[in-house]
Design a protein around this motif. Structure first.
Motif, short mmCIF file in Angstrom:
data_model
loop_
_atom_site.label_atom_id
_atom_site.label_comp_id
_atom_site.label_asym_id
_atom_site.label_seq_id
_atom_site.Cartn_x
_atom_site.Cartn_y
_atom_site.Cartn_z
N ILE A 86 -4.95 8.87 7.09
CA ILE A 86 -4.54 7.84 6.13
C ILE A 86 -5.14 6.51 6.57
O ILE A 86 -5.03 6.15 7.75
CB ILE A 86 -3.00 7.73 6.10
CG1 ILE A 86 -2.39 9.05 5.61
CG2 ILE A 86 -2.54 6.56 5.24
CD1 ILE A 86 -0.91 9.17 5.90
N ILE A 105 4.45 5.34 3.38
CA ILE A 105 3.90 6.69 3.25
C ILE A 105 5.03 7.58 2.76
O ILE A 105 6.12 7.57 3.33
CB ILE A 105 3.37 7.21 4.59
CG1 ILE A 105 2.31 6.27 5.17
CG2 ILE A 105 2.80 8.63 4.43
CD1 ILE A 105 1.90 6.61 6.59
N VAL A 112 0.93 5.55 0.01
CA VAL A 112 0.16 6.77 0.21
C VAL A 112 1.10 7.96 0.05
O VAL A 112 2.22 7.95 0.56
CB VAL A 112 -0.48 6.81 1.62
CG1 VAL A 112 -1.26 8.10 1.83
CG2 VAL A 112 -1.38 5.60 1.84
N GLN A 145 0.87 -1.18 0.00
CA GLN A 145 0.00 0.00 0.00
C GLN A 145 0.90 1.23 0.00
O GLN A 145 1.84 1.30 0.78
CB GLN A 145 -0.86 0.02 1.26
CG GLN A 145 -1.69 -1.22 1.47
CD GLN A 145 -2.35 -1.21 2.84
OE1 GLN A 145 -3.42 -0.64 3.01
NE2 GLN A 145 -1.71 -1.84 3.80
#
Length: 90
Positions: A20, A30, A7, A5
Motif C-alpha cells: 500500500i 486502511i 485504501v 487517503q
C-alpha cells in the motif's frame, strides 16, 4: 482540511493489495475485509503502525494509519505468517 487517503484491502489467503502506498502527512485509513476463512488471517497487526484488529468474516474493519514519517512499515496476520507493507512516500 486535507482529504483522507483510503485504501481497501481484501483478505483472502493473503492481502490484496499486498503493498500500500500513502503520501506522508496526509490522513489515511486502511479498510481490511476478510472474505475467506482459510488460514490465520482472522487478525491483522502492525507493531510499526501500532494497530491490532480482529477481522470478522465479511465485515470491513478500518484502521487509521499515522503518516507523519516516511518509510516502509510492515503488517501481518496474528501468527506473523502472512505479510503486507505500507509505504509512506514523501
Amino acid at each position: 482540511m486535507e482529504k483522507t487517503q483510503t485504501v481497501q484491502v481484501t483478505v483472502d489467503g493473503g492481502y490484496a493489495p499486498q503493498e500500500i502506498h500513502l503520501k506522508q502527512g496526509q490522513p489515511a485509513t486502511i479498510t481490511f475485509t476478510r472474505v475467506s476463512s482459510r488460514g490465520c488471517l482472522d487478525e491483522v497487526q502492525s507493531t510499526d503502525l501500532a494497530f491490532k484488529r480482529a477481522l470478522p468474516l465479511n465485515q470491513p474493519t478500518t484502521v487509521t494509519v499515522a503518516t507523519d514519517q516516511a518509510g516502509t512499515f510492515g503488517f501481518s496476520c496474528g501468527m506473523d505468517m502472512v505479510h503486507g507493507k505500507v509505504v509512506i512516500d514523501r
